[in-house]
Each structure stands twice: as structure tokens, then as C-alpha cells.
Design a protein around this motif. Structure first.
Motif, PDB file in Angstrom:
ATOM      1  N   GLN A   1       4.146   2.829  -0.799  1.00  0.00           N
ATOM      2  CA  GLN A   1       3.220   1.697  -0.966  1.00  0.00           C
ATOM      3  C   GLN A   1       2.199   1.692   0.162  1.00  0.00           C
ATOM      4  OE1 GLN A   1       5.528  -1.907  -0.935  1.00  0.00           O
ATOM      5  NE2 GLN A   1       6.452  -1.546  -2.955  1.00  0.00           N
ATOM      6  N   SER A   2       1.066   1.026  -0.059  1.00  0.00           N
ATOM      7  CA  SER A   2       0.125   0.782   1.032  1.00  0.00           C
ATOM      8  C   SER A   2       0.815  -0.086   2.079  1.00  0.00           C
ATOM      9  CB  SER A   2      -1.108   0.044   0.512  1.00  0.00           C
ATOM     10  OG  SER A   2      -1.890   0.923  -0.255  1.00  0.00           O
TER      11      SER A   2
ATOM     12  N   ALA B   1      -3.370   3.334   2.825  1.00  0.00           N
ATOM     13  CA  ALA B   1      -2.865   3.864   1.557  1.00  0.00           C
ATOM     14  C   ALA B   1      -1.844   4.969   1.827  1.00  0.00           C
ATOM     15  CB  ALA B   1      -4.028   4.412   0.732  1.00  0.00           C
ATOM     16  N   PRO B   2      -0.946   5.217   0.872  1.00  0.00           N
ATOM     17  CA  PRO B   2      -0.012   6.336   1.038  1.00  0.00           C
ATOM     18  C   PRO B   2      -0.789   7.625   1.330  1.00  0.00           C
ATOM     19  CG  PRO B   2       0.624   5.003  -0.851  1.00  0.00           C
ATOM     20  CD  PRO B   2      -0.698   4.468  -0.370  1.00  0.00           C
TER      21      PRO B   2
ATOM     22  N   ASP C   1      -2.506   8.133   4.033  1.00  0.00           N
ATOM     23  CA  ASP C   1      -3.532   7.849   5.047  1.00  0.00           C
ATOM     24  C   ASP C   1      -2.892   7.439   6.371  1.00  0.00           C
ATOM     25  OD1 ASP C   1      -5.636   8.447   3.485  1.00  0.00           O
ATOM     26  OD2 ASP C   1      -6.347   6.385   3.196  1.00  0.00           O
TER      27      ASP C   1
ATOM     28  N   ASN D   1       1.135   6.842   6.947  1.00  0.00           N
ATOM     29  CA  ASN D   1       1.880   6.233   5.851  1.00  0.00           C
ATOM     30  C   ASN D   1       2.406   7.285   4.882  1.00  0.00           C
ATOM     31  OD1 ASN D   1       3.013   4.631   3.946  1.00  0.00           O
ATOM     32  ND2 ASN D   1       1.103   3.690   3.241  1.00  0.00           N
TER      33      ASN D   1
ATOM     34  N   ASP E   1      -8.282  -2.757   6.311  1.00  0.00           N
ATOM     35  CA  ASP E   1      -7.876  -2.347   4.972  1.00  0.00           C
ATOM     36  C   ASP E   1      -6.448  -1.843   5.051  1.00  0.00           C
ATOM     37  OD1 ASP E   1     -10.326  -2.905   3.828  1.00  0.00           O
ATOM     38  OD2 ASP E   1     -11.129  -0.921   4.332  1.00  0.00           O
TER      39      ASP E   1
END
Ligand code: C2O
Ligand code: CU
Length: 454
Positions: free
Chosen positions: A78-79, A105-106, A108, A74, A102
Motif C-alpha cells: 500500500q501507499s 507509492a509502492p 517509491d 516503500n 504525497d
């Protein structure tokens, strides 16, 4: 290569007779922002969010029986998460934040890996803030080839969209209560494969497998083909046992797919896919036709079936789903996070729709099934707008008026005030989302889920 992947691919290969080479290499898919010319050349370009800096994202292609391994990185602001729309896959890989994983996240990444029991036309898309992220471009086609693909001259995927752009090229803003409470985010520009009316040259007499996918937020496409004759061979990825002659009008709701096998029959030098709108028909893709002509085929194509999970209608567990809310009919009180709220309070929290009196995903599932059990869900659309209900993880059949079961689908369109019933065998364990694929409606409350226990 990780040992687990290696074992996984061997196991998958041994299940499919004749397939000795299972794909096991891991592919990266990077979600991020890039600029692309979407509007005509004399307008500014657009900042698009997409996979691998391409809009639409790259066509992922694998063979039935293989294992698909994709690491999603990512690099977007945004996530996010990725849902593999229509695949009957392992629940932990389904890509629904808060239900199966989950959010990513940016900065990850997430490793997706799953077996591919079914051939057909699917797509992948962001399942986080999807009204915004799918509109911004985070989607792409996902094609699973039959182990023995049918004989065609061309295999063309058209992923259709309607995007809402400003004249300066920017994607129009998302804080729009009208979209949430009415028909959803309807665009102002039709796109096929990210382009305005792209061209795909064909020869006279050629047989074309045309895979239509709708990535639109909310528009229900009414499509027509001009210059072709042929058949609908699959819906939502699943082959029709009895292909249907090409009708004058094809209804393609958000997230749905239609596979066609068509022959170029026109004597003109162009053929078209048209979108019918209230004020007329517009070419959404055109096909320049050249000679020499190819000898026309005569046979009616039938795709081999995917694995079948019979539905035991007589003993099916039944549930009902009352769809309420929206403008022009009105949102009544509904529960949100366990709290009973009036329409005004709901609206102030961006909630406009309810399923069985609950806005947003409830704590308890609509159905709690054991694996192998059959289920039926009767749905009543008590609103002034159409809804495209999508069930994750299984394909369902519509229970038709005469009691017969319709073709397998994963997304069903309910027009205003319509009542429809679906049935399926809960063969795939896990927690599966069931929601409206008009993405503004999902964001504004139209989502529930079912549980299938192993
Ligand atoms: Cu195509 Cu829940 O999504
Ligand atoms: Cu809806």
C-alpha cells in the motif's frame, strides 16, 4: 553526501554548545512485509508489515541537536508515509499524506531530513491508512538522547501494543464497522517490543530508565510496576521540571509516552510491568533480578529541559472543539466534503465521528495562527467513548481547573463526557494535523488541523 545535508548538519551543530559531531549520515528504512512468530510457538507465524523486516521497527537513536536523515523506501503493498510522532520538526517532514506530503507509492521512496531540537522518547509510525498499517506493524521507537544523558545502569524502551490476531496467525481483517463506531480496534494479545511478556534481566539496586511507548490502536493501558521505586521524569518526551513519585497506576493512552527512572527495590527474584484489565492484572514484561546488588542511588533524577516556548494565556486565541458521534449517543448529521449528510449516509461511507459538525478533515483549519501567537482549545467529549487527541508539531499544556498549566504533552486523553482545555504557543510554522489517535476514530472522521503562518 548531498551538499544541502552537509550544510544542514553544520548549522545544527553550531546551535548546540559542546556538540561538535552532528550526525549527518543518511539511513534507509524499508517498509515491507515479513513473517514473524508473534503467537506462542505452537501456533502459526504472522505476516507482519514492518520497517527493515523487524517488528517493531529498529530503534532509531540520535542525539539532541543532530539532524536525522532517513530515506523511507516503500516495499509494502500500500501507499504509505512516516510520521515522527511528538517531534517538533519542519512541517514538510511531518509525514501526513494530503497535508504535508504525497503518499509514498509502492516502489517509491521519500527522503526525510530534520533537525532534532528536543531530547526524549518519541516514536515513528505509518500515517497512511494508519488503523491498518500501524496494526500490521509499521512503527518503531525513536529515542533522542540528551547531550549529557543522566547516569543510569540500564536504558530500556518498551513499546507496548495490543494486536488482534486470528488463531491461524493472521492479522484480523479491518472491514469492521464495530471498531469504527465504538472504542476502536482493541486487540486480543498484549505485546511489549513485539513479544508476549519478554524478559529483561536486572540487578538488585540498579537504576533503570524505562521508556514506555504505546503503539496500540485504541486500548488505554492502565499499567503498574512491581518491584521498583522511583519517578516519572518525562511525559510525551518532555521532561517534568518536578518529577513525580511513581504512582500505583500509570495511564498510557494510544501514542503517549512515559519516561520513568526507577530503582530495583524488590527482594524477590522478579519484577514486573503489569497491565490492569477489568478481570485482573497481567504481566506484560518481566525482569529476572539477580545479585550482587548495586549500591542504591539516593538522588532524585531531573532531566534538563527542552527549549521552552512560553504560553501567553491572557492573549491566547481561543477555539472550541465539540466531539460528537459514535454508537450509544449517536451520530447526528454532519458535513462531509462540504455536503450535509444524515447519520445513515455517513455510516454508509464509513464515517461515525464529527469535530464541530464536520466528519473528516475540513478545508479550513480550526485555527489560523501567526507564528509566536498563543492559542487555547477547549474540547468537549460529547460521546460514550474515550478519545486521545494528538496535535502535531507543538507540545501543549493542559489548562488545569485552577488556571495553572499542566506538563507539556502531545496527546491528551478525554474520557466520555469530559471537558478539557489545552494551550500552546504556535512557534512552529506549517499545517498541523489535530486528530484522535484511536486510529479507527481518525479514519471514521475525527481529524482537523491548524495553520501556523510564518
Ligand atoms: Cu502518531 Cu497523527 O499521529
Ligand atoms: Cu477517538
Amino acid at each position: 553526501m548531498q551538499r544541502r545535508e552537509f550544510l544542514g548538519s553544520i548549522a545544527a551543530a553550531s546551535l548546540i554548545p559542546g556538540s561538535s559531531f552532528a550526525q549527518s549520515s543518511r539511513r534507509r528504512l524499508i517498509a515491507g512485509a515479513h513473517r514473524q512468530q508473534i503467537l506462542p510457538a505452537d501456533y502459526p507465524d504472522t505476516e507482519i508489515w514492518s520497517f527493515d523486516a523487524a517488528f517493531p521497527g529498529p530503534e532509531l537513536r540520535a542525539r539532541q541537536g543532530d539532524t536525522l536523515s532517513v530515506t523511507v523506501e516503500n516495499a509494502s503493498p500500500q501507499s504509505t508515509s512516516v510520521h515522527w510522532h511528538g517531534l517538533r520538526l519542519d512541517n514538510t517532514m511531518d509525514g501526513v499524506p494530503g497535508l504535508t506530503q504525497d503518499p509514498i507509492a509502492p516502489g517509491d521512496s521519500f527522503d526525510y531530513q530534520f533537525a532534532l531540537p528536543d531530547a526524549g522518547t518519541y516514536w515513528y509510525h505509518s500515517h497512511a491508512k494508519s488503523m491498518e498499517q500501524v496494526e500490521r506493524g509499521l512503527y518503531g521507537p525513536l529515542i533522542i538522547d540528551e547531550t549529557d544523558p543522566p547516569d543510569v545502569d540500564q536504558d530500556i524502551t518498551l513499546i507496548l501494543d495490543d494486536i488482534r490476531l486470528e488463531r491461524d496467525g493472521t492479522v484480523a481483517n479491518f472491514d469492521n464497522f464495530h471498531d469504527l463506531s465504538h472504542a476502536g480496534r482493541i486487540g486480543n494479545l498484549w505485546l511489549a517490543n513485539g513479544q508476549i511478556d519478554p524478559a529483561y534481566p536486572l540487578k538488585r539496586g540498579e537504576r533503570v530508565r524505562l521508556r514506555l511507548i504505546s503503539a496500540a490502536n485504541a486500548r488505554v493501558f492502565r499499567l503498574g510496576l512491581q518491584g521498583f521505586d522511583g519517578w516519572i521524569v518525562a511525559l510525551d518526551g518532555m521532561p517534568l521540571s518536578d518529577p513525580q513519585a511513581l504512582p500505583d497506576e500509570l495511564i498510557l493512552a494510544p501514542a503517549q509516552r512515559i519516561d520513568l527512572m526507577v530503582d530495583v527495590t524488590t527482594d524477590e527474584n522478579e519484577a514486573f510491568v503489569i497491565t490492569f484489565e477489568r478481570d485482573g492484572g497481567y504481566a506484560i514484561t518481566h525482569f529476572p533480578i539477580s545479585g550482587p546488588s548495586v549500591a542504591a542511588r539516593q538522588d532524585r533524577p531531573v532531566l534538563p529541559p527542552n527549549p521552552i516556548y512560553p504560553i501567553d494565556l491572557a492573549n491566547a486565541r481561543a477555539a472550541t472543539l465539540l466531539i460528537e458521534g459514535g454508537a450509544m449517543g449517536g451520530m447526528r448529521a454532519a458535513r462531509l466534503n462540504g455536503e450535509e449528510l444524515g447519520a445513515r449516509e455517513l455510516a454508509s461511507r464509513g464515517m461515525f465521528w464529527a469535530l464541530n459538525g464536520v466528519a473528516g478533515r475540513p478545508d479550513t483549519p480550526l485555527l489560523d495562527l501567526s507564528s509566536g501567537e498563543s492559542a487555547r482549545i477547549g474540547m468537549a467529549n460529547n460521546t460514550a467513548f474515550p478519545h486521545a487527541m494528538h496535535l502535531h508539531g507543538v507540545h501543549f499544556s493542559e489548562v488545569l481547573a485552577d488556571g495553572r498549566l499542566g506538563p507539556l504533552r502531545d496527546t491528551i486523553l478525554l474520557n466520555p463526557q469530559e471537558t478539557r482545555e489545552i494551550a500552546f504557543q504556535a512557534h512552529n510554522p506549517g499545517d498541523w494535523l489535530f486528530h484522535c489517535h484511536m486510529l479507527a476514530h481518525h479514519q471514521a472522521g475525527m481529524g482537523t488541523w491548524i495553520r501556523v503562518s510564518a
